[in-house]
Write a protein that holds these residues in place. Structure first.
Motif, PDB file in Angstrom:
ATOM      1  N   UNK A 183       1.261  -1.467  -0.117  1.00 55.16           N
ATOM      2  CA  UNK A 183      -0.064  -0.247   0.041  1.00 55.16           C
ATOM      3  C   UNK A 183       1.008   1.548  -0.072  1.00 55.16           C
ATOM      4  N   UNK A 184       2.174   1.004   0.832  1.00 57.59           N
ATOM      5  CA  UNK A 184       3.089   2.766   1.287  1.00 57.59           C
ATOM      6  C   UNK A 184       4.153   3.347  -0.558  1.00 57.59           C
ATOM      7  N   UNK A 185       3.770   1.554  -1.376  1.00 61.47           N
ATOM      8  CA  UNK A 185       4.257   1.911  -2.867  1.00 61.47           C
ATOM      9  C   UNK A 185       2.868   2.616  -3.727  1.00 61.47           C
ATOM     10  N   UNK A 186       1.967   1.950  -3.259  1.00 64.64           N
ATOM     11  CA  UNK A 186       1.016   1.884  -4.269  1.00 64.64           C
ATOM     12  C   UNK A 186       0.592   3.801  -3.954  1.00 64.64           C
ATOM     13  N   UNK A 187       0.279   4.406  -3.049  1.00 65.63           N
ATOM     14  CA  UNK A 187      -0.076   5.125  -2.873  1.00 65.63           C
ATOM     15  C   UNK A 187       0.810   6.356  -3.398  1.00 65.63           C
ATOM     16  N   UNK A 229      -4.097   5.690   8.907  1.00 65.07           N
ATOM     17  CA  UNK A 229      -5.109   6.352   7.648  1.00 65.07           C
ATOM     18  C   UNK A 229      -3.936   7.494   8.283  1.00 65.07           C
ATOM     19  N   UNK A 230      -3.051   8.215   8.872  1.00 64.09           N
ATOM     20  CA  UNK A 230      -2.812   9.763   9.352  1.00 64.09           C
ATOM     21  C   UNK A 230      -1.338   9.325   7.988  1.00 64.09           C
ATOM     22  N   UNK A 231      -0.750   8.230   8.443  1.00 67.91           N
ATOM     23  CA  UNK A 231       0.710   7.654   7.606  1.00 67.91           C
ATOM     24  C   UNK A 231       0.433   7.634   6.426  1.00 67.91           C
ATOM     25  N   UNK A 232      -0.718   7.088   5.807  1.00 65.95           N
ATOM     26  CA  UNK A 232      -1.499   7.329   4.511  1.00 65.95           C
ATOM     27  C   UNK A 232      -1.131   8.477   3.975  1.00 65.95           C
ATOM     28  N   UNK A 233      -2.153   9.245   4.831  1.00 67.14           N
ATOM     29  CA  UNK A 233      -1.947  10.895   4.237  1.00 67.14           C
ATOM     30  C   UNK A 233       0.144  11.893   3.791  1.00 67.14           C
ATOM     31  N   UNK A 262       9.835   6.246  -2.190  1.00 65.46           N
ATOM     32  CA  UNK A 262      11.052   5.309  -2.037  1.00 65.46           C
ATOM     33  C   UNK A 262      10.064   4.579  -0.787  1.00 65.46           C
ATOM     34  N   UNK A 263      10.781   3.738  -0.334  1.00 68.07           N
ATOM     35  CA  UNK A 263      10.682   2.683   0.343  1.00 68.07           C
ATOM     36  C   UNK A 263      10.057   2.562   1.818  1.00 68.07           C
ATOM     37  N   UNK A 264       9.005   2.954   2.039  1.00 71.88           N
ATOM     38  CA  UNK A 264       8.600   3.073   3.906  1.00 71.88           C
ATOM     39  C   UNK A 264       9.261   2.326   4.585  1.00 71.88           C
ATOM     40  N   UNK A 317       3.707   0.082   9.754  1.00 75.17           N
ATOM     41  CA  UNK A 317       3.236   1.043   8.658  1.00 75.17           C
ATOM     42  C   UNK A 317       4.382   0.290   7.684  1.00 75.17           C
ATOM     43  N   UNK A 318       4.835  -0.069   6.242  1.00 72.90           N
ATOM     44  CA  UNK A 318       5.417  -0.084   5.260  1.00 72.90           C
ATOM     45  C   UNK A 318       6.483  -1.183   5.773  1.00 72.90           C
TER      46      UNK A 318
END
Ligand SMILES: NC(=O)c1ccc[n+]([C@@H]2O[C@H](COP(=O)([O-])OP(=O)(O)OC[C@H]3O[C@@H](n4cnc5c(N)ncnc54)[C@H](OP(=O)(O)O)[C@@H]3O)[C@@H](O)[C@H]2O)c1
Length: 332
Positions: free
Chosen positions: A160-164, A184-188, A300-302, A325-326
């Protein structure tokens, strides 16, 4: 010339089970075959499919080592017959069919990419599985284009972190789901326009709300089960739904009328079982389209955390706790 030992430490799976079945053991150093390279591993990515393999639910394809690990970064130390792309000393990151949790690992030469400058080995090892999967499924299979909306489930995952990030970098809007306010905050922060806590909110209603009732053009789904029908509801006309996993269930009772009424496309793929040329084509596409963004620091990779290689069991405990996360990575 680096001398290559005959044996190495690898993380084996003593029997299907919990994280405790991951244990260091001595194994022969693998020999690179036709078109393959031998890499001295500096770091190896941990992925959810490794957890499934450890549990006995995702056996390696025929002919592939039983040592887990689908991505590595390190130094080329030997080239097999007919291998021309690399030479000993080259620093690479590579997608592998297995064997990443080890001091040495073979990779097909066409599945390795040069490590972009500025990335650590751990960051480089966190790239292949998720970047290849997202590029192929969201962009090649799903055909995501600038100006369209991507709904990606599991926004805080490695995938998900890459897709975003990639969807934003290519000019798409991103709606994502995750299981807590913190996620959700991290995704934003990564660029998601809308992040939906799927435990407390309805992603179908909020996706429609965020798209003036049009829906998402592409949906990248790793959940399945009752999400299948809900994805059909959340999709736009001519929407493309790409299935990459079934963390819920692979079975569902679905009202298929929306497929006709909205002219939906529902597809999916799994990376590990693809042919050598298929994976090489994805690697080339990632190098052409995504590597410049990584080199420029735009994507970047998270990194969630790096665990010592011998403590792979702890890395799996963390992944299964789902607090990460990541990406989780093993460092040698
Ligand atoms: N098809 C392929 O080629 C391919 C390749 C690589 C990975 N995958 C699959 O992609 C998925 C992600 O892999 P990963 O390594 O990135 O794993 P990961 O970091 O462990 O991510 C798993 C994610 O799933 C999320 N999730 C679980 N149930 C959910 C639900 N009902 N709604 C929304 N999100 C939900 C979790 O979020 P919460 O903790 O917030 O619930 C977590 O972020 C895995 O299922 C893996 O098998 C497929």
């Amino acid at each position: 010339m680096t001398s290559i030992p005959t044996s190495m430490t690898a993380i084996g799976i003593t029997s299907p089970g919990g994280p405790e079945v991951l244990a260091p053991e001595e194994r022969p150093v693998p020999q690179p075959g036709e078109g393959e390279i031998l890499v001295k591993v500096a770091a190896a990515g941990v992925n959810r499919p490794d957890v499934a393999q450890r549990q006995g639910l995702y056996p390696p394809p025929p002919g592939v080592t039983d040592i887990p690990g689908l991505e590595i970064a390190g130094t080329v130390v030997a080239c097999g017959p007919g291998s021309r792309c690399w030479k000993p000393g080259d620093k690479v990151t590579a997608l592998v069919s297995g064997g990443g949790y080890a001091q040495y690992c073979v990779a097909h030469e066409t599945h390795a990419l040069r490590i972009p400058s500025g990335l650590t080995a751990a960051e480089a090892a966190a790239i292949p599985e998720t970047f290849f999967t997202v590029w192929h499924n969201a962009f090649e299979r799903g055909g995501l284009k600038a100006g369209e909306t991507l709904l990606v489930h599991g926004g805080s995952s490695g995938i998900g972190t890459v897709a975003i990030q990639l969807a934003k970098a290519f000019g798409a809007r991103v709606i994502t789901t995750a299981g807590s306010a913190e996620k959700c905050d991290a995704c934003r922060r990564l660029g998601a326009d809308v992040a939906i806590n799927y435990k407390t909110e309805d992603f179908v209603m909020l996706t429609k709300h965020a798209t003036d009732r049009t829906g998402a053009n592409v949906i990248l789904d790793m959940v399945g089960g009752d999400y299948i029908e809900r994805n059909y509801e959340a999709a736009a006309v001519e929407g493309r739904i790409v299935q990459i996993a079934f963390q819920g269930s692979p079975r569902a009772t679905v009202d298929f009328r929306r497929i006709m009424l909205k002219r939906l496309h529902h597809t999916g793929s799994t990376l590990r079982s693809r042919s050598v040329p298929d994976k090489a084509a994805i690697a080339q596409a990632v190098e052409r389209n995504v590597w410049p963004l990584v080199a420029a620091g735009k994507v970047r990779p998270i990194m969630d955390g790096i665990f010592p290689f011998r403590e792979a069991a702890k890395a799996h405990v963390r992944m299964e706790s789902s607090v990460h996360i990541g990406k989780i990575v093993l460092g040698m």
